[in-house]
Design an enzyme around this catalytic site. Structure first.
Site, short mmCIF file in Angstrom:
data_model
loop_
_atom_site.label_atom_id
_atom_site.label_comp_id
_atom_site.label_asym_id
_atom_site.label_seq_id
_atom_site.Cartn_x
_atom_site.Cartn_y
_atom_site.Cartn_z
N LYS A 198 0.85 -1.20 0.00
CA LYS A 198 0.00 0.00 0.00
C LYS A 198 0.88 1.24 0.00
O LYS A 198 1.49 1.60 1.00
CB LYS A 198 -0.94 0.06 1.22
N CYS B 55 13.63 10.59 6.83
CA CYS B 55 13.50 10.13 8.22
C CYS B 55 14.78 10.36 8.99
O CYS B 55 14.76 10.62 10.18
CB CYS B 55 13.11 8.67 8.25
N GLU C 279 9.42 1.11 10.81
CA GLU C 279 10.51 2.06 10.57
C GLU C 279 9.88 3.44 10.66
O GLU C 279 9.12 3.84 9.77
CB GLU C 279 11.10 1.87 9.16
N GLU D 218 9.30 15.98 15.00
CA GLU D 218 9.78 15.78 13.64
C GLU D 218 9.01 16.72 12.70
O GLU D 218 7.79 16.67 12.63
CB GLU D 218 9.54 14.32 13.22
#
Ligand code: NAD
Length: 501
Positions: free
Chosen positions: A192, A303, A268, A402
């Protein structure tokens, strides 16, 4: 399609693309069962590239059923390793053959510069598939150190049906980091892609079948997280979810697993990675260029972005100037312009999120040293300048959360001890770097950092041969390297009693 790397030709090629926009289930493109579609918008100019099938529970059920059926049939799951290897090598070759088209799709779909998609994302993706293909017939199972009258066999078996749910920042690369090892172990997969960036995944599905991967082994269900993503997470016949994305959604997948069949969940997730520059940094220019690249590459949508620059007080002012100068060379431009070093933010809401954090940085007392604004508004796209904040404390919002955009927080520290303490003072633990010419300090720092990736005198070093993943809330398990294979298999212990001879 050739890739001449010329703006006019690239825009002409983009206009002529035959974009795949349907779901890919059991080896064929299909509409969503509901007939619904969603707009796939290019952040380059806000235009609608195509309308993509909007999958939901029914489509996920069909994809899982087709994945399960082919898994039970054994045409992939039980194929000889040499056969799987040959087919995956062919798959990698076909991805390479179609690299120019894939780079164009990636750039249009998520806004990254075409030069970087063509140099990094696509080659690293087909090389990843090739690397795992090569591994297939070189991995041995084990025999335990048992006595003469018994044999203990430790063997790996594929898990079954694996759902790979991936983000939009490196759409193809994040997908193949999962497809490579999962396919190598013989699993069937439902991929997906993120709703912001489904196009390369949809194209790659048919390339996989062309390469000889049996129909049903790789299915792609484009759609939204709370519908298609959730349906995969809760599905009773999915054996494993392998996820890359935000920590918030990662935690949801852990819950989905607990609410359903206790499927394996590999995560992750995000980061707030510290880049420590000590006063004895061996090369300030190289370190400044790496610090700028570490936060502005891919518009900061990485990331492992080095979003916290932790610098020893004595060199801070001089170092910031160098970072600002390096960042100035990375102003955002049209992603299809081969000269652009930075492209567009993936969508309007992410751009507004980034601008919101910039406002917060200023209101909490940060000193803006460069950037801070939306630019190229007339294009209709979503562009933000490379932004550097000085005077940041580690407990300010922009140092804690973040941002996933081109925003650097500079935090000044008095010595090595404070640098390491500050670096580790975060719920994340994905990547970190230290710049020093003292080998003892380098090793000591590497050992002390609670982080899955540590770089010494560089930023973003590594390759497919090295595990990738985080400590703490940056995730579980590792992508890349042979370690990733263990995520996609069951380990079986078979004990054979031989009796007396
Ligand atoms: P996201 O978590 O919003 O979405 C990731 C995927 O999850 C998408 O496919 C999305 O559709 C799906 N999803 C969203 N809501 C869901 C729900 N309620 N249920 C099920 N599925 C759902 O992340 P994003 O915004 O696409 O990507 C950015 C994040 O990805 C950042 O946090 C970044 O750090 C992280 N990331 C991590 C790595 C790594 O290797 N550690 C690599 C790249 C990106």
């Amino acid at each position: 399609m050739t890739n001449p790397m010329n703006f006019e030709q690239l825009t002409a090629q983009a206009a002529a693309l035959d974009i795949r926009n349907k779901a890919f289930i059991n080896g064929a493109y299909v509409d969503a069962a509901s007939g619904k579609t969603f707009d796939c918008i290019s952040p380059r100019d806000g235009s609608v590239l195509t309308k993509v099938a909007e999958c939901d529970v029914e489509d996920v059920n069909r994809a899982v059923a087709s994945a399960r059926a082919v898994f039970e049939k054994g045409s992939w799951s039980e194929a000889a390793p040499a056969k799987r290897k040959a087919i995956m090598l062919h798959f990698a070759d076909l991805l390479e053959k179609n690299a120019a088209e894939l780079a164009l799709l990636e750039s249009l779909d998520m806004g990254k510069p075409i030069t970087l998609a063509a140099r990094d994302d696509i080659p690293l993706s087909y090389k990843c598939i090739r690397w795992y293909a090569e591994a297939i017939d070189k991995i041995y199972d084990e025999i335990s150190p048992s006595g003469t009258n018994e044999i203990g066999m430790i063997t790996r078996e594929p898990l079954g049906v694996v759902a790979a749910v991936v983000p939009w920042n490196f759409p193809l690369m994040m997908a193949v980091w999962k497809l490579g090892p999962a396919l190598a172990m013989g699993n069937s997969i439902i991929l997906k892609p993120a709703e912001q960036s489904p196009l390369t995944a949809l194209r790659v599905a048919e390339i996989a079948v062309e390469a000889g991967i049996p129909e049903g082994v790789l299915n792609v269900v484009p759609g939204f997280g709370p519908t298609a993503g959730k349906a995969l997470g809760l599905h009773e016949d999915v054996d494993c979810v392998t996820f890359t994305g935000s920590g918030e959604v990662g935690k949801l997948f852990l819950q989905y697993s607990g609410q359903s069949n206790m499927k394996r969940v590999w995560l992750e997730c995000g980061g707030k990675s510290p880049n420590i520059v000590l006063a004895d940094c061996p090369d300030m220019d190289a370190a400044a260029a790496a610090a700028a690249g570490g936060i502005f590459y891919n518009q900061g949508e990485v990331c492992t972005a080095g979003s916290r620059l932790i610098v020893e007080e004595s060199i801070k002012d001089e170092f910031i100037e160098k970072v600002v100068a390096a960042g100035a060379k990375m102003q955002p431009g049209d992603p299809l312009d081969p000269k652009s070093q930075m492209g567009a933010i993936v969508d309007e809401s992410q751009m507004n999120r980034v601008l919101g954090y910039i406002e917060k940085g200023s209101s909490e007392g940060g000193v803006l040293r460069t950037g801070g604004k939306r630019v190229r508004t007339e294009s209709g796209g979503y562009y933000v300048e490379p932004t550097v904040f000085d005077g940041i404390k580690n407990d300010m919002t922009i140092a804690k959360e973040e941002i996933f955009g081109p925003v650097l927080s500079v935090i000044s520290v008095k010595d090595w001890k404070e640098a390491v303490q500050t670096a580790n003072d975060t719920p994340y633990g994905l990547a970190a770097a230290v710049w020093t010419r003292d080998i003892n300090k380098a090793h000591m720092t590497a050992k002390k950092l609670r982080s899955g990736l540590v770089w010494v005198n560089c930023w973003d070093g590594g390759s497919i041969t090295m595990p990738f993943g985080g400590y703490k809330q940056s995730g579980t398990g590792r992508d890349r390297s042979l370690h990733a294979l263990d995520k996609y298999c069951e380990i079986k212990s078979t004990w054979i009693a031989l009796g007396d001879a």
